[in-house]
Design a protein around this motif. Structure first.
Motif, PDB file in Angstrom:
ATOM      1  N   UNK A  80      14.199   0.787  -5.937  1.00 52.39           N
ATOM      2  CA  UNK A  80      13.318  -0.294  -6.396  1.00 52.39           C
ATOM      3  C   UNK A  80      12.754  -0.025  -7.782  1.00 52.39           C
ATOM      4  N   UNK A  81      12.681  -1.088  -8.587  1.00 49.50           N
ATOM      5  CA  UNK A  81      12.003  -0.946  -9.880  1.00 49.50           C
ATOM      6  C   UNK A  81      10.577  -1.490  -9.794  1.00 49.50           C
ATOM      7  N   UNK A  82      10.195  -1.994  -8.614  1.00 47.80           N
ATOM      8  CA  UNK A  82       8.810  -2.439  -8.415  1.00 47.80           C
ATOM      9  C   UNK A  82       8.030  -1.273  -7.813  1.00 47.80           C
ATOM     10  N   UNK A  83       7.547  -0.405  -8.669  1.00 44.73           N
ATOM     11  CA  UNK A  83       6.856   0.810  -8.200  1.00 44.73           C
ATOM     12  C   UNK A  83       5.530   0.951  -8.929  1.00 44.73           C
ATOM     13  N   UNK A  84       4.598   1.618  -8.290  1.00 44.37           N
ATOM     14  CA  UNK A  84       3.291   1.845  -8.918  1.00 44.37           C
ATOM     15  C   UNK A  84       2.732   3.209  -8.524  1.00 44.37           C
ATOM     16  N   UNK A  85       3.624   4.124  -8.154  1.00 42.56           N
ATOM     17  CA  UNK A  85       3.148   5.441  -7.717  1.00 42.56           C
ATOM     18  C   UNK A  85       3.091   6.433  -8.877  1.00 42.56           C
ATOM     19  N   UNK A  91      -0.172  -2.423  10.872  1.00 39.77           N
ATOM     20  CA  UNK A  91       0.827  -1.828   9.989  1.00 39.77           C
ATOM     21  C   UNK A  91       1.018  -2.774   8.815  1.00 39.77           C
ATOM     22  N   UNK A  92       1.389  -2.199   7.674  1.00 35.31           N
ATOM     23  CA  UNK A  92       1.707  -3.049   6.534  1.00 35.31           C
ATOM     24  C   UNK A  92       3.200  -2.992   6.234  1.00 35.31           C
ATOM     25  N   UNK A  93       3.770  -4.186   6.102  1.00 38.07           N
ATOM     26  CA  UNK A  93       5.192  -4.290   5.766  1.00 38.07           C
ATOM     27  C   UNK A  93       5.372  -4.751   4.323  1.00 38.07           C
ATOM     28  N   UNK A  94       4.255  -4.936   3.616  1.00 38.27           N
ATOM     29  CA  UNK A  94       4.292  -5.521   2.273  1.00 38.27           C
ATOM     30  C   UNK A  94       5.041  -4.636   1.292  1.00 38.27           C
ATOM     31  N   UNK A  95       5.765  -5.293   0.415  1.00 40.68           N
ATOM     32  CA  UNK A  95       6.647  -4.565  -0.486  1.00 40.68           C
ATOM     33  C   UNK A  95       6.695  -5.253  -1.850  1.00 40.68           C
ATOM     34  N   UNK A  96       6.402  -4.499  -2.895  1.00 36.98           N
ATOM     35  CA  UNK A  96       6.441  -5.044  -4.251  1.00 36.98           C
ATOM     36  C   UNK A  96       7.800  -5.667  -4.541  1.00 36.98           C
ATOM     37  N   UNK A 123       0.832  -1.211   0.000  1.00 35.05           N
ATOM     38  CA  UNK A 123       0.000   0.000   0.000  1.00 35.05           C
ATOM     39  C   UNK A 123       0.866   1.260   0.000  1.00 35.05           C
ATOM     40  N   UNK A 124       2.135   1.102  -0.356  1.00 35.15           N
ATOM     41  CA  UNK A 124       2.968   2.297  -0.485  1.00 35.15           C
ATOM     42  C   UNK A 124       4.361   2.193   0.110  1.00 35.15           C
ATOM     43  N   UNK A 125       4.737   1.025   0.648  1.00 34.27           N
ATOM     44  CA  UNK A 125       6.092   0.915   1.203  1.00 34.27           C
ATOM     45  C   UNK A 125       7.161   1.185   0.150  1.00 34.27           C
ATOM     46  N   UNK A 126       6.954   0.651  -1.054  1.00 36.51           N
ATOM     47  CA  UNK A 126       8.004   0.804  -2.065  1.00 36.51           C
ATOM     48  C   UNK A 126       8.195   2.243  -2.543  1.00 36.51           C
ATOM     49  N   UNK A 127       7.216   3.107  -2.280  1.00 31.45           N
ATOM     50  CA  UNK A 127       7.415   4.530  -2.622  1.00 31.45           C
ATOM     51  C   UNK A 127       8.638   5.086  -1.901  1.00 31.45           C
ATOM     52  N   UNK A 142     -11.615  -1.651   9.848  1.00 32.96           N
ATOM     53  CA  UNK A 142     -10.441  -0.838  10.189  1.00 32.96           C
ATOM     54  C   UNK A 142      -9.994  -0.059   8.949  1.00 32.96           C
ATOM     55  N   UNK A 143      -9.314   1.079   9.151  1.00 36.31           N
ATOM     56  CA  UNK A 143      -8.678   1.710   7.989  1.00 36.31           C
ATOM     57  C   UNK A 143      -7.561   0.795   7.485  1.00 36.31           C
ATOM     58  N   UNK A 144      -7.207   0.900   6.217  1.00 33.79           N
ATOM     59  CA  UNK A 144      -6.121   0.074   5.687  1.00 33.79           C
ATOM     60  C   UNK A 144      -4.867   0.283   6.521  1.00 33.79           C
ATOM     61  N   UNK A 145      -4.202  -0.806   6.863  1.00 34.78           N
ATOM     62  CA  UNK A 145      -2.974  -0.700   7.654  1.00 34.78           C
ATOM     63  C   UNK A 145      -1.963   0.147   6.884  1.00 34.78           C
ATOM     64  N   UNK A 146      -1.436   1.208   7.516  1.00 31.71           N
ATOM     65  CA  UNK A 146      -0.539   2.121   6.790  1.00 31.71           C
ATOM     66  C   UNK A 146       0.830   1.496   6.522  1.00 31.71           C
ATOM     67  N   UNK A 147       1.504   1.952   5.465  1.00 29.26           N
ATOM     68  CA  UNK A 147       2.837   1.410   5.150  1.00 29.26           C
ATOM     69  C   UNK A 147       3.829   1.739   6.261  1.00 29.26           C
TER      70      UNK A 147
END
Ligand SMILES: *[C@@H]1O[C@H](CO)[C@@H](O)[C@H](O)[C@H]1NC(C)=O
Ligand SMILES: *[C@@H]1O[C@H](CO)[C@@H](O)[C@H](O)[C@H]1NC(C)=O
Length: 365
Positions: free
Chosen positions: A51-56, A112-117, A42-46, A89-94
């Motif tokens: 990183x080349x795994x981006x979607x922002x 919290x979100x630790x997920x990363x592309x 949800x935005x960690x990779x920003x 709940x609100x989406x867990x923030x990056x």
């Protein structure tokens, strides 16, 4: 005048109490901690400059609030957002966007979100994308959150908090795609696919145990989908059909995960889990699209070239006018519409797709 004042005051108390009650009624768990890859980033990779795994950037987020490209690899919400919606709940923030906040009090309390592309179960998979947070590092980050929350609310409260929280894991696709998908990995030179999936399961088990030692009791394990059917993989088959080998080993890995969770449950009696059969739900979309409202199951909505999979969803790419009838948003990721059905099934699905119980039942335990 005075009367007006009292009426307003009464209304104010009525509505604030009402809001408090409805909030606590709709919130089904104290927190959701998310670990994984681009399917739930949800935005960690920003925050990862290399990183080349981006979607922002557009056209990602074209259906998100404010048409905003947030770093989600989707036209709208992803599975992590729908999971948060489900439990109120609100989406867990990056994690990377809040860890350096000056006031972290309560910042981690709802999850919290630790997920990363680009992340994988195996250290090294992340390197294929120049920079990502591998699962090992995601757990390390979680352990710092654990420590901070224990300090904030005390050991006893924290233990209760963690035991009722959800620990969602959506990971493994990149390790398999790295091996089969022409991402430049040389893992296949050193290992058989059997060794790959066995070591993935072994590592995963170690990480789940670490989470257990850091308070986790309720796991939401999302299996790897039939990723041989994603547009990038079909694009590697002359006929445009799914890549059999990739699907075969994805399915094998999922079976390994099923056994490891069963083993863990016998070893650590007080855990509970949901294992989602992403693989077969995705195959259902592909085999019976009309049942789910889809008309295009092969091509990506956003991209260029064959199946819109020669070029990823970059600003120069085109995107389809109707996102709700596509299963795939870009060459790897599902649309918002597909992600919503995944999460609806995790929450209320039958044992055929969520083993051994669905999320609604897991929460009630
Ligand atoms: C900041 O501090 C106050 C307590 O002083 C707290 O109530 C609030 O929720 C904090 N956290 C954030 C993220 O603003
Ligand atoms: C390509 O698709 C065909 C079906 O059209 C299938 O039989 C074959 O196994 C696929 N190739 C690979 C490499 O998976």
């Amino acid at each position: 005048m005075a009367q007006h004042y009292y009426v307003s005051l009464l209304l104010f108390f009525f509505f604030s109490t009402f809001t408090l009650i409805t909030n606590s009624m709709s919130q089904m768990v104290p927190a959701v901690f998310v670990f994984g890859d681009s399917l739930v980033d949800v935005g960690n990779n920003n925050h990862l400059s290399l990183s080349i795994a981006k979607a922002n950037f557009p056209h990602n987020g074209v259906d998100f609030v404010g048409k905003k490209a947030t770093g989600r690899f989707s036209n709208g919400k992803n599975a992590a957002d729908f999971l948060a919606d489900k439990v109120g709940l609100p989406s867990s923030p990056p994690y990377l966007s809040i860890r350096s906040a000056s006031n972290k009090t309560n910042a981690f309390i709802g999850g919290v979100s630790f997920a990363s592309g680009g992340a994988g179960i195996l250290d090294g998979t992340d390197k294929l994308f120049k920079q990502a947070i591998p699962l090992s590092k995601q757990i390390e980050y979680y352990s710092t959150v654990f420590t901070e929350l224990v300090q904030q609310i005390g050991t006893v409260e924290a233990q209760k908090h963690f035991s009722k929280s959800l620990y969602a894991l959506v990971i493994g696709s990149n390790d398999i795609l790295g091996y089969f998908g022409g991402l430049g990995s040389n893992l296949h030179l050193k290992n058989t696919p059997q060794e790959l999936t066995d070591s993935m399961a072994l590592m995963l088990k170690g990480y789940l145990k670490q989470l257990y030692n850091l308070g986790a009791r309720k796991f939401v394990m999302v299996g790897v989908g039939a990723i041989g059917c994603c547009p990038s993989q079909r694009n590697q088959n002359k006929t445009g059909a799914c890549k059999e080998e990739t699907n075969y080993w994805s399915n094998k890995f999922n079976q390994n995960v099923k056994s490891l969770l069963q083993e863990m449950k016998t070893e650590l009696k007080d855990i509970n889990y949901v294992l989602f059969d992403t693989y077969n739900v995705l195959l259902n979309f592909i085999q019976k699209p009309a049942d789910y409202g889809f008309t295009e199951v092969k091509a990506a909505c956003c991209g260029l070239g064959n199946l819109n999979a020669n070029v990823p969803c970059l600003p120069i790419a085109q995107y389809c006018p109707k996102r709700t009838d596509h299963v795939f948003w870009d060459l790897y990721h599902p649309t918002e519409a597909a992600a919503k059905i995944f999460v609806d099934t995790i929450f209320d699905g039958s044992q055929q797709y969520v083993y051994p119980i669905n999320l609604r039942k897991l929460i009630a335990l």
